[in-house]
Design an enzyme around this catalytic site. Structure first.
Site, PDB file in Angstrom:
ATOM      1  N   GLU A   9      14.051  23.116 -58.479  1.00 11.77           N
ATOM      2  CA  GLU A   9      15.376  23.231 -59.110  1.00 11.77           C
ATOM      3  C   GLU A   9      15.790  24.694 -59.110  1.00 11.77           C
ATOM      4  OE1 GLU A   9      15.476  19.397 -62.101  1.00 11.77           O
ATOM      5  OE2 GLU A   9      14.693  21.249 -62.911  1.00 11.77           O
ATOM      6  N   HIS A  36      25.754  22.541 -67.491  1.00 13.66           N
ATOM      7  CA  HIS A  36      25.111  21.966 -66.305  1.00 13.66           C
ATOM      8  C   HIS A  36      26.187  21.815 -65.240  1.00 13.66           C
ATOM      9  CE1 HIS A  36      22.864  19.397 -63.624  1.00 13.66           C
ATOM     10  NE2 HIS A  36      21.782  19.581 -64.367  1.00 13.66           N
ATOM     11  N   ARG A  88      21.703  28.110 -62.680  1.00 12.78           N
ATOM     12  CA  ARG A  88      22.805  27.269 -63.139  1.00 12.78           C
ATOM     13  C   ARG A  88      24.071  28.000 -63.527  1.00 12.78           C
ATOM     14  NH1 ARG A  88      19.789  22.872 -66.784  1.00 12.78           N
ATOM     15  NH2 ARG A  88      18.857  21.974 -64.942  1.00 12.78           N
ATOM     16  N   HIS A 142      25.476  21.660 -71.776  1.00 15.81           N
ATOM     17  CA  HIS A 142      24.210  20.964 -71.531  1.00 15.81           C
ATOM     18  C   HIS A 142      23.083  21.422 -72.450  1.00 15.81           C
ATOM     19  CE1 HIS A 142      21.167  18.893 -69.225  1.00 15.81           C
ATOM     20  NE2 HIS A 142      20.550  20.021 -68.918  1.00 15.81           N
ATOM     21  N   ARG A 168      18.522  29.683 -69.612  1.00 20.45           N
ATOM     22  CA  ARG A 168      17.301  28.880 -69.443  1.00 20.45           C
ATOM     23  C   ARG A 168      17.139  28.429 -68.002  1.00 20.45           C
ATOM     24  NH1 ARG A 168      16.155  22.969 -69.490  1.00 20.45           N
ATOM     25  NH2 ARG A 168      18.391  22.806 -69.264  1.00 20.45           N
TER      26      ARG A 168
HETATM   27  P1  FAD Z   1      16.049  15.941 -78.963  1.00 23.79           P
HETATM   28  O1  FAD Z   1      15.266  15.294 -77.898  1.00 23.79           O
HETATM   29  O2  FAD Z   1      17.483  16.069 -78.780  1.00 23.79           O
HETATM   30  O3  FAD Z   1      15.751  15.197 -80.328  1.00 23.79           O
HETATM   31  C1  FAD Z   1      16.497  15.488 -81.488  1.00 23.79           C
HETATM   32  C2  FAD Z   1      16.065  14.547 -82.604  1.00 23.79           C
HETATM   33  O4  FAD Z   1      16.562  15.049 -83.827  1.00 23.79           O
HETATM   34  C3  FAD Z   1      16.605  13.130 -82.482  1.00 23.79           C
HETATM   35  O5  FAD Z   1      15.584  12.246 -82.866  1.00 23.79           O
HETATM   36  C4  FAD Z   1      17.713  13.082 -83.532  1.00 23.79           C
HETATM   37  O6  FAD Z   1      17.953  11.807 -84.092  1.00 23.79           O
HETATM   38  C5  FAD Z   1      17.128  13.993 -84.575  1.00 23.79           C
HETATM   39  N1  FAD Z   1      18.092  14.578 -85.510  1.00 23.79           N
HETATM   40  C6  FAD Z   1      19.108  15.421 -85.252  1.00 23.79           C
HETATM   41  N2  FAD Z   1      19.722  15.772 -86.396  1.00 23.79           N
HETATM   42  C7  FAD Z   1      19.069  15.132 -87.397  1.00 23.79           C
HETATM   43  C8  FAD Z   1      19.235  15.081 -88.801  1.00 23.79           C
HETATM   44  N3  FAD Z   1      20.210  15.744 -89.441  1.00 23.79           N
HETATM   45  N4  FAD Z   1      18.384  14.311 -89.525  1.00 23.79           N
HETATM   46  C9  FAD Z   1      17.400  13.602 -88.916  1.00 23.79           C
HETATM   47  N5  FAD Z   1      17.199  13.618 -87.583  1.00 23.79           N
HETATM   48  C10 FAD Z   1      18.027  14.375 -86.838  1.00 23.79           C
HETATM   49  N6  FAD Z   1      15.070  19.598 -69.978  1.00 23.79           N
HETATM   50  C11 FAD Z   1      14.042  19.697 -69.125  1.00 23.79           C
HETATM   51  O7  FAD Z   1      13.143  20.503 -69.342  1.00 23.79           O
HETATM   52  N7  FAD Z   1      13.995  18.908 -68.014  1.00 23.79           N
HETATM   53  C12 FAD Z   1      14.954  17.993 -67.718  1.00 23.79           C
HETATM   54  O8  FAD Z   1      14.863  17.282 -66.723  1.00 23.79           O
HETATM   55  C13 FAD Z   1      16.061  17.888 -68.591  1.00 23.79           C
HETATM   56  N8  FAD Z   1      17.057  17.011 -68.345  1.00 23.79           N
HETATM   57  C14 FAD Z   1      18.045  16.843 -69.270  1.00 23.79           C
HETATM   58  C15 FAD Z   1      19.013  15.865 -69.056  1.00 23.79           C
HETATM   59  C16 FAD Z   1      19.966  15.619 -70.033  1.00 23.79           C
HETATM   60  C17 FAD Z   1      21.009  14.559 -69.805  1.00 23.79           C
HETATM   61  C18 FAD Z   1      19.975  16.387 -71.220  1.00 23.79           C
HETATM   62  C19 FAD Z   1      21.005  16.139 -72.296  1.00 23.79           C
HETATM   63  C20 FAD Z   1      19.040  17.389 -71.418  1.00 23.79           C
HETATM   64  C21 FAD Z   1      18.069  17.619 -70.457  1.00 23.79           C
HETATM   65  N9  FAD Z   1      17.094  18.596 -70.637  1.00 23.79           N
HETATM   66  C22 FAD Z   1      16.063  18.702 -69.746  1.00 23.79           C
HETATM   67  C23 FAD Z   1      17.005  19.334 -71.892  1.00 23.79           C
HETATM   68  C24 FAD Z   1      15.949  18.661 -72.782  1.00 23.79           C
HETATM   69  O9  FAD Z   1      16.017  17.267 -72.602  1.00 23.79           O
HETATM   70  C25 FAD Z   1      16.154  18.983 -74.250  1.00 23.79           C
HETATM   71  O10 FAD Z   1      16.244  20.362 -74.432  1.00 23.79           O
HETATM   72  C26 FAD Z   1      14.962  18.465 -75.066  1.00 23.79           C
HETATM   73  O11 FAD Z   1      14.766  17.095 -74.808  1.00 23.79           O
HETATM   74  C27 FAD Z   1      15.202  18.688 -76.535  1.00 23.79           C
HETATM   75  O12 FAD Z   1      14.173  18.045 -77.235  1.00 23.79           O
HETATM   76  P2  FAD Z   1      14.116  18.158 -78.809  1.00 23.79           P
HETATM   77  O13 FAD Z   1      12.946  17.390 -79.237  1.00 23.79           O
HETATM   78  O14 FAD Z   1      14.245  19.574 -79.210  1.00 23.79           O
HETATM   79  O15 FAD Z   1      15.480  17.433 -79.280  1.00 23.79           O
HETATM   80  C1  SIN Z   2      18.420  18.134 -64.505  1.00 23.70           C
HETATM   81  O1  SIN Z   2      17.696  17.195 -64.209  1.00 23.70           O
HETATM   82  O2  SIN Z   2      19.256  18.637 -63.744  1.00 23.70           O
HETATM   83  C2  SIN Z   2      18.281  18.736 -65.849  1.00 23.70           C
HETATM   84  C3  SIN Z   2      17.127  19.638 -65.855  1.00 23.70           C
HETATM   85  C4  SIN Z   2      17.179  20.538 -67.049  1.00 23.70           C
HETATM   86  O3  SIN Z   2      18.158  20.584 -67.771  1.00 23.70           O
HETATM   87  O4  SIN Z   2      16.189  21.253 -67.242  1.00 23.70           O
END
Ligand code: FAD
Ligand code: SIN
Length: 537
Positions: free
Chosen positions: A116, A232, A289, A350, A385
């Site tokens: 990537e 993104h 990006r 994103h 990032r």
């Molecule tokens: P999240 O996975 O967003 O979880 C947040 C949690 O907090 C949820 O359970 C939600 O319900 C809870 N929550 C929020 N507010 C509250 C509240 N007030 N009270 C109780 N619960 C709450 N990153 C990569 O490294 N590789 C990838 O391929 C990639 N692809 C992506 C594709 C998409 C479409 C997106 C949107 C992001 C992508 N990213 C990727 C980024 C990555 O997915 C996120 O940065 C990461 O998953 C965040 O994880 P997290 O556990 O911090 O938060």
């Molecule tokens: C993607 O699959 O393009 C998302 C990867 C990322 O946000 O790290």
């Protein structure tokens, strides 16, 4: 009001929250809260994968160098080194917990790695194009079966509880009973993800409303680098396609960005539009990006387009079915055939590089409060990032935080008396129309004035409108019964305010922050830290 008491209360059940809960030893009693269903999170939708050095031609040093280079001078090198050196351990932990990553067709004992933007080597381990789904559902199953973990889905945290300069838990709305409960804890962990919903167009799910950042702000923690919003480059453009990402791995496997063909520009034999990224960066489709998103934004504005095209139709159809089944199916639902035609795409908000200032083991400015995952700002990403480094950060930080929390909770007692929730609000909940109006206005202001390309004038306009919205939402919040939407709106306006204030402070262009008034980077790279002034506190 029910009092719950746990050693650790984890707010959030994405990769960060679930990993932390599972990494804590079994004698520690843990509550995991999710504000929607257990698995609904950004993690669930992650596509591309997780960066890790597994190729024999790659090295940890190269991964560190690429991350520092993408971060444009603002990464914390110690953090970068720690996360990348621990990547392999975290991936092995996922594999041991049952996450099935895609293997190499030729050598089945090896994992397939994609490439990537910004990565100098193939180093993205993945489960086809639905890596997040594999990670999230596997960890959620483990958490449901763990005897020391209680799950509370459909529970939204409203505010943190601070007593004697320590965080002792959170007030939480049970969305089914509509009761507000106290969750008292020795350690409270913010794992609430990002804040993409502050923009009109975003790849993020509805739960990404920056709640953890706003809650930490209100108890006096520093919030860092909020101006660095990653757009993104390629989200599907279709009126009915809410938030669908076209993974960067497509470009890693040869997809080209093209202008939509016009009778003049189209290549007669293939009817394909012109590729354009090489005009902006020699790395073309695999430039970082920020460069790709800005190039698309530039072309869209210059030519008055609605979108550009992403085209992988030159690759073998079987390869596309095998590597991009989710993207293929989703495009098909909207009438596009990924194997035969170019797909309309636009950039969308994103990822939030900023957040609650935290050390690599999640410690914040307030004792007993931890922040991990996308909610945190650790210095891994700096001003930009690198793709697939964020799931990695969730995994490594959660592991490090689990070690710190294990020590911490063994040394302190449970908090004594906690003040009950102030239930003095008497006016019924707001009408949906009032919440929706403010929400739409806020997101439009952010998209129009605080997007990929910024200027002093637009930031000032944004600030003025956000100040009005802040006041109005504050009044709503102080007087009406609490609902999920009102809690989120209150947090979103705080996050928007922090983004605009940070963007105004940064009088230069760096990484994801680009402004027409200061197009160059300054000689000194500094982080932007904000904290509540005494007056506001
Ligand atoms: P999240 O996975 O967003 O979880 C947040 C949690 O907090 C949820 O359970 C939600 O319900 C809870 N929550 C929020 N507010 C509250 C509240 N007030 N009270 C109780 N619960 C709450 N990153 C990569 O490294 N590789 C990838 O391929 C990639 N692809 C992506 C594709 C998409 C479409 C997106 C949107 C992001 C992508 N990213 C990727 C980024 C990555 O997915 C996120 O940065 C990461 O998953 C965040 O994880 P997290 O556990 O911090 O938060
Ligand atoms: C993607 O699959 O393009 C998302 C990867 C990322 O946000 O790290």
């Amino acid at each position: 009001m029910k009092p719950y008491q746990y050693d650790a209360v984890v707010l959030g059940a994405g990769a960060a929250g679930l990993t932390l809960a599972l990494r804590l030893p079994k004698h520690i009693r843990v509550a995991v809260l999710a504000k929607a269903s257990l698995t609904e999170s950004a993690t669930l939708y992650a596509q591309g994968g997780i960066s890790v050095v597994l190729d024999k031609n790659d090295s940890v040093t190269a991964h560190i160098d690429d991350t520092l280079s993408a971060g444009a001078g603002l990464c914390d090198e110690t953090t970068v080194r720690y996360v990348i050196e621990n990547a392999k351990r975290s991936i092995e932990w996922l594999i041991n917990n049952g996450v099935a990553f895609t293997r190499n067709n030729d050598k089945k004992n090896e994992y397939h790695l994609t490439k990537e933007g910004g990565h100098s080597h193939r180093r993205i381990i993945h489960s086809a194009d639905a890596t997040g789904h594999a990670v999230e559902t596997t960890l959620a199953d483990q958490a449901r079966n763990a005897a020391n973990i209680d799950i509370f889905d459909e529970h939204i945290a409203i505010d943190l509880i601070k007593k004697n300069n320590r965080c002792v838990g959170a007030y939480v709305l049970n969305k089914s009973s509509r009761q507000i409960d106290v969750f008292s804890a020795k350690a409270t962990i913010l794992a609430t993800g990002g804040a993409g919903k502050v923009y009109l167009y975003t790849s993020n799910p509805d739960v990404s409303t920056g709640d953890g950042i706003a809650m930490a702000w209100r108890v006096g923690c520093r919030i860092g680098n909020m101006e660095f919003i990653q757009f993104h480059p390629t989200c599907l453009y279709h009126p009915d396609a809410k938030s669908f990402l076209m993974t960067e791995a497509l470009r890693g496997e040869g997809a080209k960005l093209r202008l939509p063909p016009t009778p003049k520009s189209g290549n007669k034999t293939s009817n394909k539009g012109q590729a354009f990224l090489h005009k902006f960066d020699p790395r073309g489709e695999l430039a970082p990006r920020d460069i790709v998103a800005r190039a698309i934004d530039h072309e869209i504005k210059r030519l008055g387009l609605d979108y550009v095209h992403l085209d992988i139709s030159h690759r073998d159809a079987d390869f596309i079915f095998e590597h991009f089944p989710t993207v293929y199916e989703r495009c098909k639902e909207f009438g596009f055939d990924l194997t035969k035609q170019a797909i309309p795409v636009v950039p969308a908000a994103h990822y939030l590089c900023g957040g609650v200032v935290a050390s690599i083991d999640g410690q914040t400015d307030l004792e007993g409060l931890y922040a991990i995952g996308e909610t945190a700002c650790t210095g891994l990403h700096g001003a930009n990032r690198m793709a697939s480094n964020s799931l990695l950060e969730c995994l490594v930080m959660a592991d490090a935080a689990a070690d710190h929390i294990t020590q911490f909770v063994s040394k302190i007692n449970h908090p004594k008396k906690i003040d009950p929730w102030d239930a003095s609000r008497v006016t019924p909940s707001l009408e949906t129309v009032e919440i929706n109006h403010n929400w739409d206005e806020l997101r439009r202001v952010m998209s129009d004035y605080v997007g990929i390309v910024r200027s002093n004038k637009r930031l000032k306009l944004a600030r003025k409108r956000i100040d009005n919205l802040k006041q109005e939402i504050h009044d709503f919040y102080a007087n009406h019964h609490i609902s999920n939407d009102l809690i989120e709106l209150r947090n979103l306006v705080t996050v928007a305010d922090l983004i605009v204030r940070s963007a105004m402070i940064r009088q230069e262009s760096r990484g994801l922050h680009y402004t027409l008034d200061y197009p160059n980077s300054s000689d000194t790279a500094e982080n932007t830290y904000l904290s509540l002034s005494d007056e506001e506190y």
